[in-house]
Structures are given as C-alpha cells and as structure tokens.
Enzyme design. Structure first.
Site, PDB file in Angstrom:
ATOM      1  N   PHE A 181     -20.923  35.174  25.285  1.00  0.00           N
ATOM      2  CA  PHE A 181     -20.835  36.486  24.665  1.00  0.00           C
ATOM      3  C   PHE A 181     -20.661  36.423  23.152  1.00  0.00           C
ATOM      4  O   PHE A 181     -21.075  37.341  22.448  1.00  0.00           O
ATOM      5  CB  PHE A 181     -19.686  37.290  25.289  1.00  0.00           C
ATOM      6  CG  PHE A 181     -19.886  37.537  26.755  1.00  0.00           C
ATOM      7  CD1 PHE A 181     -20.731  38.535  27.203  1.00  0.00           C
ATOM      8  CD2 PHE A 181     -19.247  36.741  27.696  1.00  0.00           C
ATOM      9  CE1 PHE A 181     -20.938  38.754  28.554  1.00  0.00           C
ATOM     10  CE2 PHE A 181     -19.439  36.950  29.059  1.00  0.00           C
ATOM     11  CZ  PHE A 181     -20.292  37.959  29.491  1.00  0.00           C
ATOM     12  N   HIS A 241     -15.813  33.033   8.539  1.00  0.00           N
ATOM     13  CA  HIS A 241     -14.547  32.500   8.032  1.00  0.00           C
ATOM     14  C   HIS A 241     -14.637  31.734   6.725  1.00  0.00           C
ATOM     15  O   HIS A 241     -13.614  31.292   6.204  1.00  0.00           O
ATOM     16  CB  HIS A 241     -13.873  31.594   9.081  1.00  0.00           C
ATOM     17  CG  HIS A 241     -13.847  32.164  10.450  1.00  0.00           C
ATOM     18  ND1 HIS A 241     -13.076  33.257  10.783  1.00  0.00           N
ATOM     19  CD2 HIS A 241     -14.518  31.811  11.588  1.00  0.00           C
ATOM     20  CE1 HIS A 241     -13.255  33.550  12.075  1.00  0.00           C
ATOM     21  NE2 HIS A 241     -14.129  32.700  12.578  1.00  0.00           N
ATOM     22  N   HIS A 248     -29.393  55.128  14.428  1.00  0.00           N
ATOM     23  CA  HIS A 248     -30.414  54.660  13.505  1.00  0.00           C
ATOM     24  C   HIS A 248     -31.723  54.349  14.226  1.00  0.00           C
ATOM     25  O   HIS A 248     -31.876  54.626  15.405  1.00  0.00           O
ATOM     26  CB  HIS A 248     -29.878  53.457  12.730  1.00  0.00           C
ATOM     27  CG  HIS A 248     -28.780  53.835  11.771  1.00  0.00           C
ATOM     28  ND1 HIS A 248     -28.422  53.064  10.694  1.00  0.00           N
ATOM     29  CD2 HIS A 248     -27.967  54.923  11.724  1.00  0.00           C
ATOM     30  CE1 HIS A 248     -27.441  53.634  10.033  1.00  0.00           C
ATOM     31  NE2 HIS A 248     -27.149  54.770  10.639  1.00  0.00           N
ATOM     32  N   GLU A 285     -30.460  53.117   6.231  1.00  0.00           N
ATOM     33  CA  GLU A 285     -31.009  54.338   6.817  1.00  0.00           C
ATOM     34  C   GLU A 285     -32.537  54.335   6.882  1.00  0.00           C
ATOM     35  O   GLU A 285     -33.114  55.334   7.314  1.00  0.00           O
ATOM     36  CB  GLU A 285     -30.576  55.555   5.989  1.00  0.00           C
ATOM     37  CG  GLU A 285     -29.094  55.839   6.035  1.00  0.00           C
ATOM     38  CD  GLU A 285     -28.702  57.043   5.196  1.00  0.00           C
ATOM     39  OE1 GLU A 285     -27.543  57.453   5.292  1.00  0.00           O
ATOM     40  OE2 GLU A 285     -29.553  57.567   4.442  1.00  0.00           O
TER      41      GLU A 285
END
Length: 390
Positions: free
Chosen positions: A27, A214, A187, A161
């Site tokens: 996942f 990170h 969107h 957009e």
C-alpha cells in the site's frame, strides 16, 4: 443535485485498479506509483514526473526543490511574482520557504497573470515567476517564458486546475522549469488525493525525490548530484536535505494509470460542454465569461457580473441554488482580501482592479466529462431571470 460542481470519473476500471492493489498487499509508495509517474511524463512530453500526496504538496515540493537546487541561486528573501487570483497553497509554500510574494493583477479576459504587469513588477530582488493557469485556461506562457529567459528568472507553473490544456500545441504545465498538477476528486482526473510535478531538469528531479521522502538518499540513482553513501546499509537512513513526507500511496498510483488513459476523452467532453456554455452566455449583456487562451481544458465556467447583475452575486447564487446549480467563488477571489495575507511576507505591484472585481462579482459553475446541454440551458435561464428581476 441537477447541476453539481463536480462528479466522479470512475467506473469499473478504477475499482479493479484498487482491488489489484489490495490483492498485492503493498500500500505504501511503490511500483504502481512509479508506473504512473512514467506514464504521466510520457503523456505530457517531459523527462521526469514525481507524484505527491496532493496538488498542494506538489507546489511545496516544486518550490522547495528550486530553493535547494545547486544551480539556481534561489535564496530566502528573494521575490516571487504571483497573480492576485489563485489557490491558497499556490502562495503558502512561497512564504513558508522564506521567499517573498509579489502580487500582480490578472487580465480581465483570461483571468490569468497579466504578463505586461508582471514585467513591470520585476525588481532587483525578483528571482522567479509562479504563474497559475486558472480554471483550465493557459496563461500567456509563451510570453512569460520569453520574459523569464530574457531576465534570468525561474518560471514555475501551477497547473493544478488545467490538466490537459495546451498552448500552441504544447501542454500547459511544461513551459517552465517545472509544473504542478492535481488529481483531487473535483479535477480533470481523480486519484482520490494526489499531485504531480513534471520537469526536464535532472538535478531538480533528484532533489524532489529526496525531499519527497524525508530528505534521505534511499532509492536515488547512482549518478545523482546529491551526496550518496557508498554503504547501502547506511544509505537507508542517510539524510542530506530538510525534507518532508509527501509520498502518495499505491492505490493512488494505480488509479492514476487508469484515469490518465481516459484524460483526452475527458478533456474533449469538457470542451464540447464549453462550446455550449460560450454559445449560451458569451454575448449576454450582464456578464463576462473567461476568454480562452490556447485550448483550455475548462475546469469550470466562470462569470463576472456587470450591468443589471453588477453587485448582485448573492441574488444570483440564491437563484442558482434554488435551481439545483452549485456555484463557488472564482478560486480564492482577490487573495489579498483574505485575512491570512497579514501573516505572509509580501508586496503588491500596483492596483489590482481585476482581482477586486473577481472578488465582488465573480463566480463559477462546474464542468464535467459528460454532456451538459440541459444544465447549461437552465443556467442561462436563471441568469436571465435574475438579470430581468431587479
């Protein structure tokens, strides 16, 4: 809702993509995300694409990578020219990185950054232009690209957009050093949440890979410009940049692959709807609609009220709502009118009358990937009824 602002673009393909990830047991960000990134870069004609957790974090990642790029010389205190109308997280990363916002008004027709005003706003402190392609409509990207090249400025596009829009046959989002995209629910394509940054610059790409996870060097290419420990054991937890955790998940990568394959069809359908909208309302005496520049992907349909409708946005919104038509302000309106502006280091390059008009008399309704003839007809009827009944 008769005419909603947004709707799902999913069908069985997306459900199957989700099930594929569930069956895999993986996942966190992995091969599904990478396949989507590769497909996205190929679709938009770019060398590199980096997926993020949202369009907002795509903006943060892109600007952070510009700041840490070894060749650009961008530094805290430098100015970034921005339009007065855009989304909040267009602006926040600029301020959060210690850069200074310099606001410039938009064009009355396209609702995008006015390139002439942008040029006039340049000061000795200006180092970049962050342009927004508003509501699917490309800004004057060719002129801004030339301006930045001539003045030694960095051009970054917020294309969140406007996925699928083009100017002179070139994809919006690809004119600058980098461009950002969003795949939020409302969107052009949807991966639940999700964003993307594209670039042709290898050093920017490697910097984004590190910052996204990170600030470490794990999984960076062997030939990266960033310091990379030769010991693979130490490399797993070796940090070289002050990064974040902006990673997407595998479900979003799988959805992206499926949705991207449908993007051209979605945009074509939106453009068909736009032709109906323009035919119905372009010549209405009491409003102005957004003027297309290049080939817009028509995120939505904006209206600026005038004549009998000037100052009566509340009346029109009430009537639209009663007719089952959702509407919204045009993005944030004049961003300078938002209380948060007091917390942001900024300057304003002159008056902003167009943004002020957007803030007072602007609104937009949605567009979709399916035909909207009845919805647009009702929209036109409501506009005319409210204009007549003063």
């Amino acid at each position: 809702m008769f005419y909603p602002l947004a709707s799902s673009t999913w069908d069985q393909d997306e459900l199957d993509a989700l099930q594929r990830v569930i069956a895999s047991g993986r996942f966190t960000m992995g091969p599904e995300v990478r396949r989507y990134e590769d497909a996205f870069a190929a679709h938009f004609g770019c060398r590199h694409a980096v997926m993020t957790s949202s369009g907002s974090t795509a903006n943060l990642l892109a600007l952070s990578a510009c700041l840490w790029h070894p060749d650009l010389g961008l530094a805290p205190g430098d100015e970034v020219i921005v339009p007065t109308v855009g989304w909040s997280t267009t602006y926040f990363p600029v301020s959060q990185l210690g850069l200074r916002l310099r606001f410039v008004d938009i064009e009355a027709g396209t609702l995008n950054l006015d390139p002439a005003l942008a040029e006039a706003a340049i000061t000795p402190r200006t180092r970049a232009i962050l342009v927004v392609n508003l509501l699917g409509n490309p800004a004057a990207l060719d002129r801004l690209r030339t301006l930045c090249d001539d003045r030694g400025l960095i051009l970054v596009e917020d294309n969140c957009e406007s996925m699928g829009a083009t100017l002179a046959g070139r994809q919006a989002g690809t004119f600058g050093l980098c461009g950002t995209f969003s795949s939020f629910f409302s969107h052009h394509i949807s991966t639940m949440e999700g964003g993307m940054v594209v670039t042709d610059d290898r050093r920017l790409y490697d910097t984004m890979l590190s910052l996204r996870a990170h600030g470490w060097t794990r999984d960076l290419p062997e030939d990266t410009h960033l310091p990379r420990d030769p010991d693979p054991f130490l490399r797993q937890f070796r940090f070289v940049l002050p990064g974040y955790n902006l990673r997407p998940i595998e479900m979003e990568g799988a959805l992206g692959q499926t949705q991207l394959a449908k993007l051209d069809g979605f945009v074509a359908a939106r453009r068909d709807n736009a032709a109906l909208f323009v035919k119905a309302l372009a010549d209405h005496p009491d409003l102005d609609i957004q003027q297309e520049n290049g080939a817009s992907s028509w995120f939505g349909f904006s209206m600026l009220l005038k004549g009998r409708l000037a100052g009566r946005r509340a009346d029109l919104v009430t009537a639209l709502t009663a007719a089952g038509i959702e509407s919204r302000p045009i993005v944030t309106g004049n961003f300078l009118a938002n209380p948060v502006i007091a917390r942001l280091d900024h300057s304003v390059a002159g008056p902003v009358p167009v943004a002020e008009r957007v803030d007072t008399d602007g609104l937009f309704v949605g567009n979709h990937h399916y035909p909207l003839a009845p919805q647009i007809a009702r929209l036109a009827e409501v506009v005319e009824t409210v204009a007549r009944n003063r």
